[in-house]
Design a protein around this motif. Structure first.
Motif, PDB file in Angstrom:
ATOM      1  N   ARG A  15       0.855  -1.191   0.000  1.00  0.00           N
ATOM      2  CA  ARG A  15       0.000   0.000   0.000  1.00  0.00           C
ATOM      3  C   ARG A  15       0.889   1.238   0.000  1.00  0.00           C
ATOM      4  N   PHE A  16       0.418   2.291  -0.636  1.00  0.00           N
ATOM      5  CA  PHE A  16       1.134   3.557  -0.634  1.00  0.00           C
ATOM      6  C   PHE A  16       0.932   4.264   0.695  1.00  0.00           C
ATOM      7  N   LEU A  17       1.912   5.096   1.087  1.00  0.00           N
ATOM      8  CA  LEU A  17       1.762   5.930   2.274  1.00  0.00           C
ATOM      9  C   LEU A  17       0.673   6.973   2.025  1.00  0.00           C
ATOM     10  N   LEU A  65       5.473  -6.783 -12.150  1.00  0.00           N
ATOM     11  CA  LEU A  65       5.332  -6.076 -10.888  1.00  0.00           C
ATOM     12  C   LEU A  65       6.679  -6.082 -10.200  1.00  0.00           C
ATOM     13  N   SER A  66       7.064  -4.939  -9.667  1.00  0.00           N
ATOM     14  CA  SER A  66       8.328  -4.812  -8.958  1.00  0.00           C
ATOM     15  C   SER A  66       8.074  -4.058  -7.660  1.00  0.00           C
ATOM     16  N   ILE A  67       8.560  -4.602  -6.554  1.00  0.00           N
ATOM     17  CA  ILE A  67       8.411  -3.977  -5.244  1.00  0.00           C
ATOM     18  C   ILE A  67       9.808  -3.796  -4.670  1.00  0.00           C
ATOM     19  N   SER A  68      10.175  -2.554  -4.335  1.00  0.00           N
ATOM     20  CA  SER A  68      11.485  -2.259  -3.756  1.00  0.00           C
ATOM     21  C   SER A  68      11.293  -1.658  -2.374  1.00  0.00           C
ATOM     22  N   GLY A 103       1.401  13.161   2.822  1.00  0.00           N
ATOM     23  CA  GLY A 103       2.009  13.863   3.940  1.00  0.00           C
ATOM     24  C   GLY A 103       2.886  12.999   4.824  1.00  0.00           C
ATOM     25  N   GLU A 104       2.751  11.704   4.762  1.00  0.00           N
ATOM     26  CA  GLU A 104       3.611  10.828   5.567  1.00  0.00           C
ATOM     27  C   GLU A 104       4.892  10.545   4.788  1.00  0.00           C
ATOM     28  N   THR A 105       5.988  10.507   5.498  1.00  0.00           N
ATOM     29  CA  THR A 105       7.257  10.166   4.873  1.00  0.00           C
ATOM     30  C   THR A 105       7.932   9.081   5.696  1.00  0.00           C
ATOM     31  N   MET A 106       8.833   8.396   5.048  1.00  0.00           N
ATOM     32  CA  MET A 106       9.586   7.339   5.719  1.00  0.00           C
ATOM     33  C   MET A 106      11.018   7.436   5.253  1.00  0.00           C
ATOM     34  N   PHE A 107      11.952   7.368   6.182  1.00  0.00           N
ATOM     35  CA  PHE A 107      13.372   7.448   5.845  1.00  0.00           C
ATOM     36  C   PHE A 107      14.103   6.302   6.520  1.00  0.00           C
ATOM     37  N   VAL A 108      14.836   5.547   5.738  1.00  0.00           N
ATOM     38  CA  VAL A 108      15.661   4.458   6.252  1.00  0.00           C
ATOM     39  C   VAL A 108      17.063   4.693   5.722  1.00  0.00           C
TER      40      VAL A 108
END
Length: 183
Positions: free
Chosen positions: A104-106, A135-138, A109-114
């Motif tokens: 699912r997409f965020l 389909l590609s999921i990263s 306004g929500e962000t994620m940093f790793v």
């Protein structure tokens, strides 16, 4: 037909990838560049047999010690294989992949940093957008990245240097070294 005749010769057999997993990146002086292709071949009556081919390169700024005991860079590379007939962990890993929840997409306004983490990419086909749509999921973190890290740990004792036999013949390599041109 799940086996392909390869360019290596008329009788050469290559794995037809149904899934491709890459694991690239890292941080803090450790870097991984891994590509794994996973596919099936017929296995007589009933279920198919899963096979995997992998090229993996690890670079670690302190992967060895020099003569004085100080850190020395280490660069290792492997090209190896797994056959589910000898390693049930590969079948388990594939079954676990199919049980993961949809991505699912965020919300806006929500962000994620790793940081300092490798990016795991899983590629295959889906029926959702039309049969056979790629389909590609990263992910650096998330269900698919965690799946690969857990699967990778369970598969460690299964990797072997020699290719599996299919219909009495060893599979020909489809993957090439990360330092050479891809096939």
């Amino acid at each position: 037909m799940l086996l392909m005749l390869g360019a290596a010769g008329q009788d050469a057999r290559m794995l037809n990838p149904e899934y491709t997993v890459t694991n690239v990146g890292g941080g803090l002086g450790v870097f991984v560049d891994e590509k794994v292709i996973i596919g099936r071949v017929p296995q007589g009556a009933g279920s198919a047999r899963w096979l995997a081919e992998r090229i993996r390169r690890d670079r670690n700024w302190c992967g060895a010690k020099d003569a004085s005991g100080k850190c020395a860079a280490a660069d290792t590379q492997v090209h190896d294989w797994i056959d589910s007939a000898r390693c049930k962990a590969l079948t388990t890993a594939m079954t676990t992949l199919w049980d993961l929840p949809p991505v699912r997409f965020l919300p806006p306004g929500e962000t994620m940093f790793v940081s300092d983490s490798a990016t795991v990419t899983v590629r295959s086909n889906t029926r959702q957008a039309g049969y056979g749509t790629p389909l590609s999921i990263s992910q650096e973190e998330g269900d698919y990245a965690r799946w690969w890290h857990a699967a990778s740990n369970s598969l460690k004792p299964c990797w072997q240097a020699s290719p599996p036999l299919v219909e009495g013949q060893p599979l020909a390599a489809r993957l090439s070294s990360p330092t050479s041109a891809p096939q």
